[in-house]
Design a protein around this motif. Structure first.
Motif, PDB file in Angstrom:
ATOM      1  N   GLN A  12       0.804  -1.144  -0.053  1.00  0.00           N
ATOM      2  CA  GLN A  12      -0.111   0.048  -0.032  1.00  0.00           C
ATOM      3  C   GLN A  12       0.612   1.348  -0.119  1.00  0.00           C
ATOM      4  OE1 GLN A  12      -2.117   0.368   3.658  1.00  0.00           O
ATOM      5  NE2 GLN A  12      -4.083   1.232   2.541  1.00  0.00           N
ATOM      6  N   LYS A  33      -7.646   0.898   3.945  1.00  0.00           N
ATOM      7  CA  LYS A  33      -7.667  -0.125   4.354  1.00  0.00           C
ATOM      8  C   LYS A  33      -6.256  -0.045   5.253  1.00  0.00           C
ATOM      9  CE  LYS A  33      -6.982  -5.020   3.101  1.00  0.00           C
ATOM     10  NZ  LYS A  33      -6.577  -6.332   2.113  1.00  0.00           N
ATOM     11  N   ASN A  34      -6.351  -0.771   6.536  1.00  0.00           N
ATOM     12  CA  ASN A  34      -5.072  -0.734   7.419  1.00  0.00           C
ATOM     13  C   ASN A  34      -4.829   0.449   7.990  1.00  0.00           C
ATOM     14  OD1 ASN A  34      -4.368  -3.484   6.520  1.00  0.00           O
ATOM     15  ND2 ASN A  34      -3.692  -2.339   4.643  1.00  0.00           N
TER      16      ASN A  34
END
Length: 106
Positions: A25, A43-44
């Motif tokens: 990412q 995300k994350n």
């Protein structure tokens, strides 16, 4: 000290490279993101914000001690912190949740 000096700029560059390696990412760390955390829905996000917070603490703690900022010593601090988090999640029978949030950092 936290963002613009040569040592911390190199630290944040290593941070983003490691994030890409672990999470696949791309993140952009602006001064605002470093100071306030990541607010976009990505995300994350939780793992990123916890890691950013720990990185800021590491920079502060390093500057208070010997002044030598080492990304490798940050990774050791991160691993120790993750082990404590893992134990907390495990005690609450949520180890699967820990792995889904922080598993890539291990």
């Amino acid at each position: 000290m936290l963002f613009h000096c040569t040592e911390s700029s190199a630290f944040w560059l290593k941070f983003t490279r490691r994030w890409l390696l672990k999470f696949k990412q791309v993140i952009t760390l602006t001064e605002c993101v470093v100071h306030n955390g990541y607010h976009n829905n990505i995300k994350n996000k939780q793992a990123l914000n916890v890691t950013l917070l720990l990185a800021k603490y590491h920079i502060f703690a390093t500057s208070s001690c010997d002044g030598k900022l080492s990304f490798e010593s940050f990774l050791l601090r991160l691993q120790n912190h993750l082990e404590i988090l893992k134990q907390s999640y495990t005690a609450a029978n949520k180890s699967h949740q820990f792995l889904s949030i922080y598993g890539n950092l291990l």
